[in-house]
Scaffold this motif. Structure first.
Motif, PDB file in Angstrom:
ATOM      1  N   LEU A   3     -41.621 -37.808  -8.375  1.00 33.91           N
ATOM      2  CA  LEU A   3     -42.255 -37.205  -7.198  1.00 33.91           C
ATOM      3  C   LEU A   3     -41.460 -37.550  -5.945  1.00 33.91           C
ATOM      4  O   LEU A   3     -41.199 -36.682  -5.096  1.00 33.91           O
ATOM      5  N   GLN A   4     -41.034 -38.802  -5.842  1.00 37.13           N
ATOM      6  CA  GLN A   4     -40.295 -39.209  -4.653  1.00 37.13           C
ATOM      7  C   GLN A   4     -39.031 -38.372  -4.473  1.00 37.13           C
ATOM      8  O   GLN A   4     -38.709 -37.941  -3.374  1.00 37.13           O
ATOM      9  N   GLY A   5     -38.332 -38.092  -5.566  1.00 36.62           N
ATOM     10  CA  GLY A   5     -37.121 -37.264  -5.483  1.00 36.62           C
ATOM     11  C   GLY A   5     -37.451 -35.829  -5.128  1.00 36.62           C
ATOM     12  O   GLY A   5     -36.728 -35.172  -4.376  1.00 36.62           O
ATOM     13  N   ARG A   6     -38.584 -35.344  -5.648  1.00 40.48           N
ATOM     14  CA  ARG A   6     -38.982 -33.961  -5.335  1.00 40.48           C
ATOM     15  C   ARG A   6     -39.229 -33.808  -3.840  1.00 40.48           C
ATOM     16  O   ARG A   6     -38.996 -32.749  -3.270  1.00 40.48           O
ATOM     17  N   LEU A   7     -39.706 -34.885  -3.222  1.00 38.05           N
ATOM     18  CA  LEU A   7     -40.032 -34.784  -1.800  1.00 38.05           C
ATOM     19  C   LEU A   7     -38.798 -34.462  -0.973  1.00 38.05           C
ATOM     20  O   LEU A   7     -38.889 -33.886   0.105  1.00 38.05           O
ATOM     21  N   PHE A   8     -37.638 -34.827  -1.504  1.00 34.70           N
ATOM     22  CA  PHE A   8     -36.398 -34.459  -0.820  1.00 34.70           C
ATOM     23  C   PHE A   8     -35.972 -33.034  -1.193  1.00 34.70           C
ATOM     24  O   PHE A   8     -35.605 -32.216  -0.354  1.00 34.70           O
ATOM     25  N   SER A   9     -36.060 -32.725  -2.491  1.00 31.00           N
ATOM     26  CA  SER A   9     -35.387 -31.536  -3.014  1.00 31.00           C
ATOM     27  C   SER A   9     -35.900 -30.191  -2.473  1.00 31.00           C
ATOM     28  O   SER A   9     -35.137 -29.256  -2.275  1.00 31.00           O
ATOM     29  N   TYR A  10     -37.201 -30.120  -2.237  1.00 32.31           N
ATOM     30  CA  TYR A  10     -37.760 -28.788  -1.983  1.00 32.31           C
ATOM     31  C   TYR A  10     -37.423 -28.226  -0.603  1.00 32.31           C
ATOM     32  O   TYR A  10     -37.271 -27.018  -0.457  1.00 32.31           O
ATOM     33  N   THR A  11     -37.309 -29.072   0.415  1.00 29.18           N
ATOM     34  CA  THR A  11     -36.875 -28.543   1.714  1.00 29.18           C
ATOM     35  C   THR A  11     -35.399 -28.192   1.611  1.00 29.18           C
ATOM     36  O   THR A  11     -34.962 -27.134   2.078  1.00 29.18           O
TER      37      THR A  11
END
Ligand code: HDD
Length: 721
Positions: free
Chosen positions: A359-367
């Motif tokens: 989840l923490q990595g996803r928080l970067f990826s989507y923007t």
């Protein structure tokens, strides 16, 4: 109230009102250039003489071609193929004790949503029926800002750490040298990676099950996957897992059917969603939560932060906190479905993250991905992404900025602008991250509590019925047969043997190789070179739950048996008994099923009463894989004519093979004599095999037929094939 009327009342239409600002309709309007100049001739470019060269000054031609040249944007790096719909969410207030989120408080408050379903691996134009995970992304346009629940139809993920996501996707996408195969995991690079990543075994079991070939987007569960937090007004946190439960039940097609649907109608799921909404049969889900008190964080035999684990419903029941209804198709695919930008980091006060490393990595990826896909940090201004909450800040400029910010102040703090826009106190709805205490060393490490990779894979397999297990075995046989490198097959069998020895042996027997005595070591090739390999060795755990009916589509007692919106093919030709057609149609429509007349021409057939019956599909254009059940009405001439049509016989043979309910009335029964399954049927076993032959008005034929459809498939037949 007109379904597509943005001006109709109701909070759910707040977003529609917002979108209406950007809608454009050319009806009764002149054609113009982008600059508003009326166009006199849209058919001919400006030339030097009728047969002469085109002139550079032709601004109409230049504008038209230039716009066309730039029409495409990059497709999503994953989840490129998808379909979406508008709708609303309505809470039942059961979550209000746990979360202060405004949209969860009042059962009368309705929140607009936009939901996009997708496959993961295929390109934008790939088939809907690929064996794949399905995306289930929901954007809630709440009064406090957008909340996106960006989930899947499978409750766990392949990997534990976001740093492996590019590797996973590189492995599953078409291979880079020849861009083959499209929308398929059945190739070497995928299984090479998986066979070296034991943590993927739980999700792989789901991906090889029929969950990966849903009957419809409307018949899928959805999961938030990660453990999130719900925060109450006293800033108390509880862990939460989100679930979407479909009102129509969770159902799948079978693999042979999936393969054939891909050829017959690659848009099968897209069409199904679109048509259901157009017909007013609005898909609906319940939103459920598993709430886990903070004090129970370490209570389980798995780590709540590990996204390869689910929380069995036997340990923590799912509480329903609201419902979601999809009731409106988008107006424009590109503007809405393609340009919508989801982000797990779009949360509102009352919902927060955990330290799940995926989840923490996803928080970067989507923007980040929207910057290349939509081309600008102003993607939040695209109408479908725009919040309905007031939005003010000091972000400025950038490509395609729409907002005209007035005044001289674009910084904070300021005195020239009176300190505006000002910060909100928590009591005023300001977002404050949950103040979790973190006291730690900076490390690149995996927690030892993430090392059990097989217990839940086993739990999933053991929770399936025999039929479902067989489908998983068949899927592994198919996928691994497509793998060309022998070492990869063997390595996979080593991993499968850790899940279930019988499963590994059955797959191995079909591949013509043996299950290795021991899985290949080191199994944890995903771990850093200096890591203590023993520490990260996959560990067996004595799981508290050994079997969970909620994980099986067939065993799950709460799985709906409704036949609402199921599509039944009536095979008809001239001379079909009109009364037989009408009686069965009435019985099915009473249960809200959809009847389609399949005729031997494209327009209409003549019934026994000489009245015309409108044909929905020419037999030439369809196959039984596109329907849920088949009915052959009475009528001698009709049955005889169909008996001469190879397509009609194939239709029935496939319906039988795919375990679908089949009913035939009076003379219609004679058509069954042409099939290859007639020999398996006797008067005694026909009914239990889901082939119902009788006279419609006098018997319980419709009831039997409807009941069999409600059970989704006649699985007994599969064993006897
Ligand atoms: Fe993701 C899209 C779901 C892990 C990076 N993801 C995307 C979509 C869904 C998910 C449903 C499509 C959204 C849409 O319809 O526009 N993704 C998941 C789930 C995951 C997950 C349930 C694990 C629990 N994803 C994941 C990781 C990363 C990404 C670990 C990167 C580190 N996902 C993306 C992306 C996409 C995306 C590249 C592609 C298009 C987009 O975001 O907007 O950023």
């Amino acid at each position: 109230m007109k379904k597509n009327d943005a001006n109709s009342d109701g909070a759910e239409n707040k977003k529609q009102h917002d979108l209406a600002r950007n809608k454009s309709d050319g009806t009764d309007q002149f054609m113009t250039t982008d600059q508003g100049v009326k166009i006199n001739d849209d058919n001919n470019s400006l030339k030097a003489g009728e047969r002469g060269p085109s002139l550079l000054e032709d601004f109409i031609l230049r504008e038209k071609i230039t716009h066309f040249d730039h029409e495409r944007i990059p497709e999503r790096i994953v989840h490129a193929r998808g379909s979406a719909a508008h709708g609303y969410f309505q809470p039942n207030a059961d979550a209000s004790t746990y979360s202060k989120a405004g949209f969860l408080q009042d059962p009368n408050a309705i929140t607009p949503v936009f939901v996009r379903f997708s496959t993961v691996a295929g390109f934008r134009g790939s088939t809907d029926l690929a064996r794949d995970v399905r995306g289930f992304a929901v954007k809630f346009y709440t009064e406090e800002g957008n909340f996106d629940l960006v989930g899947n139809n499978i409750p766990v993920f392949f990997i534990q750490d976001a740093s492996k996501f590019p590797d996973l996707i590189h492995a599953v996408k078409p291979e880079p040298h020849n861009e083959i195969p499209q929308a398929a995991s059945a190739h070497d690079t995928f299984w090479d990676f998986i066979s070296l990543m034991p943590e993927s075994m739980h999700m792989v079991m789901w991906a090889m099950s029929d969950r990966a070939i849903p009957r419809s987007y409307r018949m899928m569960e959805g999961f938030g996957v990660h453990t999130f937090r719900l925060i109450d007004k006293n800033n108390k946190s509880n862990f939460v897992k989100f679930h979407w439960k479909p009102k129509l039940g969770t159902h799948a097609v079978v693999w042979d059917e999936a393969v054939k649907i891909s050829g017959n109608d690659p848009d099968f799921h897209r069409r199904d969603l679109w048509e259901a909404i157009e017909n007013g049969s609005f898909p609906e889900w319940e939103l459920g939560v598993q709430v886990i008190p903070e004090a129970d964080e370490h209570k389980y035999d798995f780590d709540l932060l590990d996204p390869t684990k689910l929380v069995p419903e036997e340990l923590v029941p799912v509480t329903i906190i609201g419902k979601m209804v999809l009731n409106r198709n988008p107006d424009n695919f590109f503007a809405e479905t393609e340009q919508v930008a989801f982000h797990p980091g779009h949360v509102v006060p009352g919902i927060d993250f955990t330290n799940d490393p995926l989840l923490q990595g996803r928080l970067f990826s989507y923007t980040d991905t929207q910057l290349s896909r939509l081309g600008s940090p102003n993607f939040h201004e695209i109408p479908i992404n725009r919040t309905i909450a007031p939005m003010h800040n000091n972000q400025r400029d950038g490509h395609m900025r729409q907002e005209i910010n007035t005044g001289r102040v674009s910084y904070f703090p300021n005195s020239l602008g009176g300190g505006c826009p000002y910060q909100a106190k928590i009591a005023e709805g300001g977002f404050a991250s949950f103040n979790e205490r973190i006291d730690a060393r900076k490390v690149r490490e995996r927690s030892e509590s993430f090392s059990d990779h097989f217990s839940q894979a086993k739990l999933f397999f053991e929770s399936q019925t025999e039929v479902e297990q067989q489908h998983i075995i068949n899927a592994f046989r198919f996928e691994l047969s497509k793998v060309e490198t022998p070492e990869i097959r063997t390595r996979m069998l080593g991993l499968l043997s850790q899940v279930d020895k019988g499963l590994a042996q059955k797959v191995a027997a079909n591949l013509g190789i043996a299950v290795p005595d021991k899985p290949e070591k080191p199994m944890n090739k995903g771990i850093g070179a200096d890591a203590d390999q023993n520490k990260h060795e996959p560990k067996a755990v004595k799981a508290a739950v050994q079997k969970s009916d909620a994980l099986s589509m067939i065993n799950n007692k709460t799985n709906s048996k409704t036949i609402e919106s199921r599509v039944v093919a009536f095979l008809c030709s001239d001379g079909v008994d009109s009364q037989s057609v009408n009686a069965m149609k009435a019985a099915l429509e009473k249960e809200k099923a959809v009847v389609k007349i399949i005729g031997t021409n494209a327009t209409a057939i003549t019934g026994s009463d000489t009245k015309k019956i409108k044909v929905d599909h020419n037999l030439l254009t369809v196959s039984s894989v596109l329907f849920d059940a088949v009915f052959i009405p009475a009528g001698k001439a009709s049955a005889e004519a169909l008996g001469k049509e190879e397509k009609a016989i194939e239709f029935l043979n496939d319906a039988y093979k795919h375990c679908k309910a089949i009913a035939a009335d009076k003379e219609g029964i004679t058509l069954l004599n042409h099939t290859n399954f007639i020999l398996k049927l006797s008067d005694e076993n026909s009914k239990e095999n889901g082939v119902f032959t009788n006279e419609v008005p006098k018997s319980n034929l419709p009831q039997d037929f409807i009941e069999a459809m409600g059970n989704h498939r006649v699985w007994k037949r599969e064993n006897s094939l």
